[in-house]
Design a protein around this motif. Sequence first.
Motif, PDB file in Angstrom:
ATOM      1  N   ARG A   1      -4.234   3.627   7.472  1.00 34.08           N
ATOM      2  CA  ARG A   1      -3.601   4.718   6.744  1.00 34.08           C
ATOM      3  C   ARG A   1      -4.652   5.804   6.483  1.00 34.08           C
TER       4      ARG A   1
ATOM      5  N   ARG B   1      -9.591   6.833   4.490  1.00 40.09           N
ATOM      6  CA  ARG B   1      -8.971   6.036   5.549  1.00 40.09           C
ATOM      7  C   ARG B   1      -9.019   4.562   5.146  1.00 40.09           C
ATOM      8  N   LEU B   2      -7.903   3.889   5.292  1.00 39.39           N
ATOM      9  CA  LEU B   2      -7.816   2.440   5.120  1.00 39.39           C
ATOM     10  C   LEU B   2      -7.709   1.808   6.499  1.00 39.39           C
ATOM     11  N   HIS B   3      -8.503   0.807   6.763  1.00 42.04           N
ATOM     12  CA  HIS B   3      -8.580   0.217   8.101  1.00 42.04           C
ATOM     13  C   HIS B   3      -8.591  -1.302   7.982  1.00 42.04           C
TER      14      HIS B   3
ATOM     15  N   THR C   1     -14.087   5.588   4.510  1.00 43.80           N
ATOM     16  CA  THR C   1     -13.222   4.548   5.057  1.00 43.80           C
ATOM     17  C   THR C   1     -13.421   3.255   4.275  1.00 43.80           C
ATOM     18  N   LEU C   2     -12.315   2.636   3.888  1.00 43.50           N
ATOM     19  CA  LEU C   2     -12.327   1.290   3.325  1.00 43.50           C
ATOM     20  C   LEU C   2     -11.849   0.346   4.418  1.00 43.50           C
ATOM     21  N   ARG C   3     -12.712  -0.570   4.821  1.00 41.47           N
ATOM     22  CA  ARG C   3     -12.454  -1.399   6.001  1.00 41.47           C
ATOM     23  C   ARG C   3     -12.592  -2.873   5.647  1.00 41.47           C
TER      24      ARG C   3
ATOM     25  N   PHE D   1      -7.681  -1.645  -3.007  1.00 39.80           N
ATOM     26  CA  PHE D   1      -6.977  -0.387  -3.237  1.00 39.80           C
ATOM     27  C   PHE D   1      -6.203  -0.430  -4.546  1.00 39.80           C
TER      28      PHE D   1
ATOM     29  N   VAL E   1       0.839  -1.198   0.000  1.00 44.28           N
ATOM     30  CA  VAL E   1       0.000   0.000   0.000  1.00 44.28           C
ATOM     31  C   VAL E   1       0.873   1.247   0.000  1.00 44.28           C
TER      32      VAL E   1
ATOM     33  N   LEU F   1     -13.703   7.544  -2.714  1.00 41.25           N
ATOM     34  CA  LEU F   1     -12.847   6.372  -2.928  1.00 41.25           C
ATOM     35  C   LEU F   1     -12.883   5.937  -4.385  1.00 41.25           C
TER      36      LEU F   1
ATOM     37  N   TRP G   1       0.189  10.826   2.977  1.00 41.12           N
ATOM     38  CA  TRP G   1      -0.454   9.803   3.808  1.00 41.12           C
ATOM     39  C   TRP G   1       0.340   9.599   5.076  1.00 41.12           C
TER      40      TRP G   1
ATOM     41  N   VAL H   1      -8.154  -5.289   1.656  1.00 45.38           N
ATOM     42  CA  VAL H   1      -7.984  -3.847   1.519  1.00 45.38           C
ATOM     43  C   VAL H   1      -6.924  -3.545   0.465  1.00 45.38           C
TER      44      VAL H   1
END
Length: 278
Positions: free
Chosen positions: A215, A188-190, A236-238, A248, A158, A268, A226, A244
């Motif tokens: 991130r 946000r990446l979670h 948010t992508l969770r 992404f 990532v 996104l 970032w 993920v």
Amino acid sequence: MTVLSHDRYCDEIAHQVGELRTVVTSGTDLAATVPTCPDWSLEQLVRHMGGALRWVDALVRTRAQENIPDERIPLLGGPDGVGDAAALDDWLAESGELVVGALREAGPDAKVWSWAGVPASGFWARRMTHEITVHRADAALAAGLPYEVAPDVAADAVDEWLQLVQWVQRHEPHAAAGELLVADRAIRLHATDAPAEPGAGPGGTAVPPAEAWGRVVELTERGVVWRPGHEETAVTLRGPLTSVLLAFYGRLPLDGPGLEVLGEREVLEFWLEKAKFG
């Protein structure tokens, strides 16, 4: 955001070559279309990947100070004939052995041409790790086989992707990258299954193992930036870290199994449409 060690990258390239060889010899039709790269068959994808490994082997082994033309690289396109899984497997195995051997012998600091402003063999160890990590996912998806990647590799993939997009924005802007030069949009990446890296907390303090990897990706008028974190953003992508990563990279749909999009999905989707380094 710690870059992995040179040895770790070399080990992972060797591992990913082995995993890709498993797909080649799984009995899957080599003529099958790769859903995530629909212009390629599975065999064409493997030949592309093996050729990339041989290209990097040639660059690193000769300490090239400029790009090497395709015609100067032996067996770049793979074995003669089409549809021979055994020959393709042997060629891919040799391709992996060549590049890993060249990278290990060179170490991370040998001066070698690259296209992204980092003229060192270490750039190529990292780049090939993530090139084959993602293309092995393409192959596994085409074959209907399971896919997982180690958390440290997924997290670094990532970060490297973000660095490459940033480099293109600054040095080789194209229309899509230019459209990302906007303010006040953040993603946000979670990861739900991976802890944060040590030292990723505020002020550089250690992060408790229970805190998840994350991130925060900001789009700005000067380029993407970032950082590790979990503050609120527009979207948010969770989900699991592997998923993920693949979402992404545009390899999984945003509504794929285990993934959630919370907030302004269009932000996104805008990123995924425009974030490219090629």
